[in-house]
Design a protein around this motif. Structure first.
Motif, PDB file in Angstrom:
ATOM      1  N   UNK A  43      16.244  -6.635   6.055  1.00 38.22           N
ATOM      2  CA  UNK A  43      16.101  -5.906   7.326  1.00 38.22           C
ATOM      3  C   UNK A  43      14.892  -6.418   8.106  1.00 38.22           C
ATOM      4  N   UNK A  44      13.790  -6.611   7.408  1.00 37.37           N
ATOM      5  CA  UNK A  44      12.578  -7.127   8.047  1.00 37.37           C
ATOM      6  C   UNK A  44      12.843  -8.514   8.618  1.00 37.37           C
ATOM      7  N   UNK A  45      13.508  -9.351   7.838  1.00 37.23           N
ATOM      8  CA  UNK A  45      13.815 -10.711   8.281  1.00 37.23           C
ATOM      9  C   UNK A  45      14.677 -10.694   9.541  1.00 37.23           C
ATOM     10  N   UNK A  46      15.726  -9.866   9.547  1.00 36.49           N
ATOM     11  CA  UNK A  46      16.593  -9.765  10.720  1.00 36.49           C
ATOM     12  C   UNK A  46      15.791  -9.272  11.922  1.00 36.49           C
ATOM     13  N   UNK A  47      15.017  -8.221  11.720  1.00 34.36           N
ATOM     14  CA  UNK A  47      14.228  -7.635  12.800  1.00 34.36           C
ATOM     15  C   UNK A  47      13.268  -8.659  13.407  1.00 34.36           C
ATOM     16  N   UNK A  48      12.540  -9.387  12.563  1.00 36.50           N
ATOM     17  CA  UNK A  48      11.579 -10.371  13.073  1.00 36.50           C
ATOM     18  C   UNK A  48      12.280 -11.507  13.801  1.00 36.50           C
ATOM     19  N   UNK A  49      13.433 -11.944  13.297  1.00 35.33           N
ATOM     20  CA  UNK A  49      14.193 -13.008  13.965  1.00 35.33           C
ATOM     21  C   UNK A  49      14.714 -12.510  15.317  1.00 35.33           C
ATOM     22  N   UNK A  50      15.155 -11.254  15.372  1.00 40.15           N
ATOM     23  CA  UNK A  50      15.639 -10.688  16.631  1.00 40.15           C
ATOM     24  C   UNK A  50      14.497 -10.582  17.641  1.00 40.15           C
ATOM     25  N   UNK A  51      13.318 -10.173  17.165  1.00 38.84           N
ATOM     26  CA  UNK A  51      12.145 -10.119  18.053  1.00 38.84           C
ATOM     27  C   UNK A  51      11.827 -11.504  18.590  1.00 38.84           C
ATOM     28  N   UNK A  52      11.843 -12.494  17.709  1.00 43.15           N
ATOM     29  CA  UNK A  52      11.554 -13.866  18.108  1.00 43.15           C
ATOM     30  C   UNK A  52      12.553 -14.338  19.169  1.00 43.15           C
ATOM     31  N   UNK A  53      13.823 -14.146  18.908  1.00 46.84           N
ATOM     32  CA  UNK A  53      14.875 -14.586  19.840  1.00 46.84           C
ATOM     33  C   UNK A  53      14.786 -13.822  21.162  1.00 46.84           C
ATOM     34  N   UNK A  54      14.416 -12.548  21.103  1.00 39.15           N
ATOM     35  CA  UNK A  54      14.319 -11.739  22.309  1.00 39.15           C
ATOM     36  C   UNK A  54      12.992 -11.886  23.042  1.00 39.15           C
ATOM     37  N   UNK A  55      12.064 -12.657  22.479  1.00 40.15           N
ATOM     38  CA  UNK A  55      10.772 -12.857  23.124  1.00 40.15           C
ATOM     39  C   UNK A  55       9.841 -11.663  23.008  1.00 40.15           C
ATOM     40  N   UNK A  56      10.039 -10.852  21.961  1.00 36.80           N
ATOM     41  CA  UNK A  56       9.198  -9.678  21.737  1.00 36.80           C
ATOM     42  C   UNK A  56       7.999 -10.088  20.885  1.00 36.80           C
TER      43      UNK A  56
END
Length: 147
Positions: A126-139
């Motif tokens: 979950x952490x991995x997905x969340x961090x990758x989503x933040x990265x892709x979304x520019x968060x």
């Protein structure tokens, strides 16, 4: 348009972010079907089909019946901006004024996922997905978190 779901009830995604990203890219190449079900996910294992469908529901991209929402069309058309919005709305248990996400440690982030009744490797995924989503979304994320 906010996501129409009870985010507190849904389990956060723990599928590989690459699988999610590839699915969105495949829709961009073809088109969005009338319903997202296992028949449009032939290249994935049964488990990954289930995880991907759960992820789409978590973000409000499909209804319970699999019918795509306007959010899926927005994500396919403008992935970065829409993903940033979806992450902000769907991960309110992390991205909120009561939790200093921008300076959180990895242990603190894992605790937030454990509060969702997750444990073991699922928390790590979950952490991995969340961090990758933040990265892709520019968060922007805390410098104490490994991306």
């Amino acid at each position: 348009m906010p996501i129409d779901k009870t985010a507190s009830d849904a389990k956060p995604p723990y599928i590989s972010f690459k699988t999610f990203e590839n699915f969105v890219a495949s829709l961009r190449q073809s088109s969005i079907p009338n319903r997202i079900d296992r028949s449009v996910l032939p290249g994935l294992s049964g488990a990954n089909q289930s995880y991907l469908i759960a992820t789409l529901k978590f973000f409000g991209l499909i209804e319970e019946s699999g019918v795509p929402t306007i959010h899926l069309k927005e994500l396919v058309q403008n992935e970065k901006t829409t993903l940033a919005r979806l992450v902000g709305e769907s991960y309110r248990f992390i991205i909120n004024p009561n939790f200093d996400f921008k300076s959180a440690t990895e242990a603190q982030l894992e605790e937030k996922f454990r509060e969702k009744d997750l444990s073991g490797q699922t928390v790590r995924k979950c952490v991995s997905f969340f961090l990758a989503a933040c990265d892709k979304g520019g968060i922007a994320i805390s410098p104490h978190l490994r991306s």
